[in-house]
Design a protein around this motif. Structure first.
Motif, PDB file in Angstrom:
ATOM      1  N   ARG A 130       1.154  -7.812 -15.952  1.00  0.00           N
ATOM      2  CA  ARG A 130       1.025  -9.268 -16.019  1.00  0.00           C
ATOM      3  C   ARG A 130       0.481  -9.728 -14.677  1.00  0.00           C
ATOM      4  NH1 ARG A 130       5.115 -13.821 -15.042  1.00  0.00           N
ATOM      5  NH2 ARG A 130       4.056 -15.598 -15.955  1.00  0.00           N
TER       6      ARG A 130
ATOM      7  N   ASP B 167      -0.048 -12.767  -8.146  1.00  0.00           N
ATOM      8  CA  ASP B 167       1.225 -12.103  -8.420  1.00  0.00           C
ATOM      9  C   ASP B 167       0.978 -11.083  -9.514  1.00  0.00           C
ATOM     10  OD1 ASP B 167       2.620 -13.638  -6.631  1.00  0.00           O
ATOM     11  OD2 ASP B 167       3.888 -14.631  -8.114  1.00  0.00           O
TER      12      ASP B 167
ATOM     13  N   GLU C 262       3.016  -8.130 -11.983  1.00  0.00           N
ATOM     14  CA  GLU C 262       4.224  -7.472 -12.472  1.00  0.00           C
ATOM     15  C   GLU C 262       3.783  -6.326 -13.375  1.00  0.00           C
ATOM     16  OE1 GLU C 262       6.463 -10.493 -14.456  1.00  0.00           O
ATOM     17  OE2 GLU C 262       7.135 -11.391 -12.576  1.00  0.00           O
ATOM     18  N   THR C 263       4.374  -5.156 -13.164  1.00  0.00           N
ATOM     19  CA  THR C 263       3.965  -3.960 -13.889  1.00  0.00           C
ATOM     20  C   THR C 263       5.183  -3.230 -14.428  1.00  0.00           C
ATOM     21  OG1 THR C 263       2.110  -3.704 -12.376  1.00  0.00           O
ATOM     22  CG2 THR C 263       2.688  -1.799 -13.689  1.00  0.00           C
TER      23      THR C 263
ATOM     24  N   TRP D 119       9.770  -0.840 -13.390  1.00  0.00           N
ATOM     25  CA  TRP D 119       9.289  -2.207 -13.157  1.00  0.00           C
ATOM     26  C   TRP D 119       8.949  -2.384 -11.692  1.00  0.00           C
ATOM     27  CZ3 TRP D 119      11.020  -6.532 -10.391  1.00  0.00           C
ATOM     28  CH2 TRP D 119      10.385  -7.724 -10.719  1.00  0.00           C
ATOM     29  N   HIS D 120       7.820  -3.031 -11.424  1.00  0.00           N
ATOM     30  CA  HIS D 120       7.377  -3.269 -10.054  1.00  0.00           C
ATOM     31  C   HIS D 120       6.697  -4.633 -10.005  1.00  0.00           C
ATOM     32  CE1 HIS D 120       5.870  -2.312  -6.062  1.00  0.00           C
ATOM     33  NE2 HIS D 120       4.686  -2.755  -6.449  1.00  0.00           N
ATOM     34  N   SER D 121       6.923  -5.380  -8.942  1.00  0.00           N
ATOM     35  CA  SER D 121       6.224  -6.661  -8.783  1.00  0.00           C
ATOM     36  C   SER D 121       5.760  -6.804  -7.352  1.00  0.00           C
ATOM     37  CB  SER D 121       7.128  -7.834  -9.165  1.00  0.00           C
ATOM     38  OG  SER D 121       8.178  -7.975  -8.227  1.00  0.00           O
TER      39      SER D 121
ATOM     40  N   SER E 123       3.427  -9.746  -4.629  1.00  0.00           N
ATOM     41  CA  SER E 123       2.672 -10.978  -4.395  1.00  0.00           C
ATOM     42  C   SER E 123       1.772 -10.772  -3.198  1.00  0.00           C
ATOM     43  CB  SER E 123       3.617 -12.143  -4.091  1.00  0.00           C
ATOM     44  OG  SER E 123       4.433 -12.436  -5.178  1.00  0.00           O
TER      45      SER E 123
END
Length: 84
Positions: free
Chosen positions: A3, A17, A19-20, A33-35, A37
């Protein structure tokens, strides 16, 4: 799954940003999960950078912008990309 959110921007600013969920690499490997910015601004053209992530922050930013009286800060506004 990925995303990617790019905010509305004003001035010499780039923001994103990400998100994966899954397997990936961001300075090192990850699984799950990884995010992250990333915001970059040209310091010669952005003496003030305002990042808005919520409606409450938008209200506070509006007060700051009124006080600046015509100066052109750099703004990254994520409120238009919030889930409804």
């Amino acid at each position: 799954m990925v995303r990617v959110v790019t905010p509305e921007a004003a001035g010499a600013v780039n923001a994103i940003d990400v998100e994966t969920v899954g397997l990936g690499w961001d300075g090192g490997p990850f699984l799950g999960w990884h995010s992250g910015s990333w915001i970059s601004a040209d310091p010669a053209r952005c003496q003030l950078l305002i990042v808005i992530r919520s409606p409450a922050q938008a209200e506070n930013a509006a007060t700051v912008l009124r006080a600046l009286e015509g100066q052109d800060p750099c703004i990254a506004d994520y409120t238009h990309s919030l889930p409804r």
